[in-house]
Design an enzyme around this catalytic site. Structure first.
Site, mmCIF file in Angstrom:
data_model
loop_
_atom_site.group_PDB
_atom_site.id
_atom_site.type_symbol
_atom_site.label_atom_id
_atom_site.label_comp_id
_atom_site.label_asym_id
_atom_site.label_seq_id
_atom_site.Cartn_x
_atom_site.Cartn_y
_atom_site.Cartn_z
ATOM 1 N N ASN A 35 0.804 -1.234 0.000
ATOM 2 C CA ASN A 35 0.000 0.000 0.000
ATOM 3 C C ASN A 35 0.832 1.276 0.000
ATOM 4 O OD1 ASN A 35 -2.382 -1.475 0.038
ATOM 5 N ND2 ASN A 35 -2.333 -1.651 2.279
ATOM 6 N N LYS A 37 3.766 4.155 -1.254
ATOM 7 C CA LYS A 37 4.106 4.819 -2.516
ATOM 8 C C LYS A 37 5.449 4.319 -3.039
ATOM 9 C CE LYS A 37 5.436 9.352 -4.278
ATOM 10 N NZ LYS A 37 4.917 9.201 -5.636
ATOM 11 N N LYS A 39 5.610 1.913 -6.037
ATOM 12 C CA LYS A 39 5.534 0.697 -6.858
ATOM 13 C C LYS A 39 5.741 1.010 -8.342
ATOM 14 C CE LYS A 39 1.443 0.038 -5.081
ATOM 15 N NZ LYS A 39 1.436 1.079 -4.039
ATOM 16 N N THR A 40 4.938 1.935 -8.850
ATOM 17 C CA THR A 40 5.052 2.282 -10.270
ATOM 18 C C THR A 40 6.403 2.930 -10.552
ATOM 19 O OG1 THR A 40 2.686 2.453 -10.580
ATOM 20 C CG2 THR A 40 4.048 3.729 -12.087
ATOM 21 N N THR A 41 6.848 3.804 -9.641
ATOM 22 C CA THR A 41 8.146 4.449 -9.867
ATOM 23 C C THR A 41 9.278 3.423 -9.846
ATOM 24 O OG1 THR A 41 7.977 5.164 -7.570
ATOM 25 C CG2 THR A 41 7.674 6.834 -9.230
ATOM 26 N N ARG A 49 16.577 1.872 -16.153
ATOM 27 C CA ARG A 49 17.864 1.206 -15.909
ATOM 28 C C ARG A 49 18.203 0.294 -17.096
ATOM 29 N NH1 ARG A 49 18.680 -1.850 -10.268
ATOM 30 N NH2 ARG A 49 19.326 0.225 -9.624
ATOM 31 N N PHE A 89 -9.640 6.734 -15.017
ATOM 32 C CA PHE A 89 -9.485 6.053 -13.736
ATOM 33 C C PHE A 89 -10.634 5.107 -13.527
ATOM 34 C CE2 PHE A 89 -6.216 8.858 -11.771
ATOM 35 C CZ PHE A 89 -5.435 7.819 -11.281
ATOM 36 N N TRP A 91 -11.731 3.480 -11.052
ATOM 37 C CA TRP A 91 -12.611 3.599 -9.892
ATOM 38 C C TRP A 91 -13.623 4.738 -10.028
ATOM 39 C CZ3 TRP A 91 -7.390 2.527 -9.318
ATOM 40 C CH2 TRP A 91 -6.536 3.617 -9.271
ATOM 41 N N GLU A 126 0.336 -1.924 -12.701
ATOM 42 C CA GLU A 126 -1.013 -2.043 -12.110
ATOM 43 C C GLU A 126 -1.765 -3.288 -12.581
ATOM 44 O OE1 GLU A 126 -1.104 0.240 -9.928
ATOM 45 O OE2 GLU A 126 -0.115 2.005 -10.744
#
Ligand code: ATP
Ligand code: MG
Length: 194
Positions: A35, A37, A39-41, A49, A89, A91, A126
């Site tokens: 949960n 911040k 993950k995507t980064t 890389r 989005f 949601w 995601e």
């Protein structure tokens, strides 16, 4: 804890010996979930890389819709193939059927990337939600991960990764939120959050 050169050297020895024992070399599956911040980064950081070593990378973004994001802008400039699910989005969306269709179109694209041995790295950003919401079959994802080219690595991001997906992966990192700016009333920020 103070700096102790002897301890550092011992630690390095242990790490070096563990590295020596690693014999197998092949593409790997990484999952970045949880949960917090980052993950995507982490996923895009790894993509950059790999690109820095002239490797070939492909990206599918599940969920994000057409919202602007800096990482996509840069990948497009570099001509890296990136498919973004185009429902906005999810949601916010009222229309579950059209979301499912968009998810399956994105998955078609992902399957093409996962079957193409010219790619060194495929980022499925995601993807975990697609399983949670029943938009894509878990078995189908596992099948394509298993059948992928030996040298290909895959990164999957998103909260609440399915346990079978985690069981299959080589590396699983859980990002835990200790605190988040949002809780202090700070607004999401360009360049930091998208
Ligand atoms: P990022 O894209 O910054 O690496 P992420 O992929 O780990 O974040 P997501 O769950 O995909 O996080 O959520 C995307 C957005 O939600 C980002 O703008 C991020 O800053 C924000 N976010 C992530 N974690 C939290 C949290 N624990 N509380 C509030 N907002 C969060
Ligand atoms: Mg994310």
């Amino acid at each position: 804890m103070s700096y102790n050169p002897k301890k550092q050297a011992e630690h390095k020895e242990r790490v070096d010996s563990a590295i020596e024992q690693a014999q197998e070399e092949r593409g790997q599956v990484l999952i970045v979930t949880g949960n917090g911040k980052g993950k995507t980064t982490a996923g895009f950081g790894t993509a950059f890389r790999a690109l820095g070593h002239d490797q070939k990378v492909a990206v599918v973004q599940f969920v994000k819709g057409n919202l602007e994001c800096g990482e996509r802008n840069l990948l497009e400039q570099l001509n890296v193939p990136i498919h973004t699910m185009n429902t906005g989005f999810s949601w916010n969306s009222e229309d579950k059927e059209s979301d499912k269709q968009a998810a399956q179109m994105a998955w078609q694209q992902a399957k093409a990337f996962l079957s193409d041995d010219s790619f060194d790295l495929v980022l499925l950003d995601e993807l975990t939600y697609m399983v949670t919401w029943g938009f894509i079959e878990l078995e189908d994802i596992l099948k394509y991960l298993q059948a992928r080219p030996t040298e290909m690595s895959v990164i999957i991001t998103g909260r609440a990764a399915h346990r079978e997906l985690k069981a299959y992966a080589d590396t699983v990192s859980e990002v835990r939120p200790e605190k988040h700016a949002f809780q202090q009333g700070l607004k999401a920020r360009i360049g930091l959050d998208w």
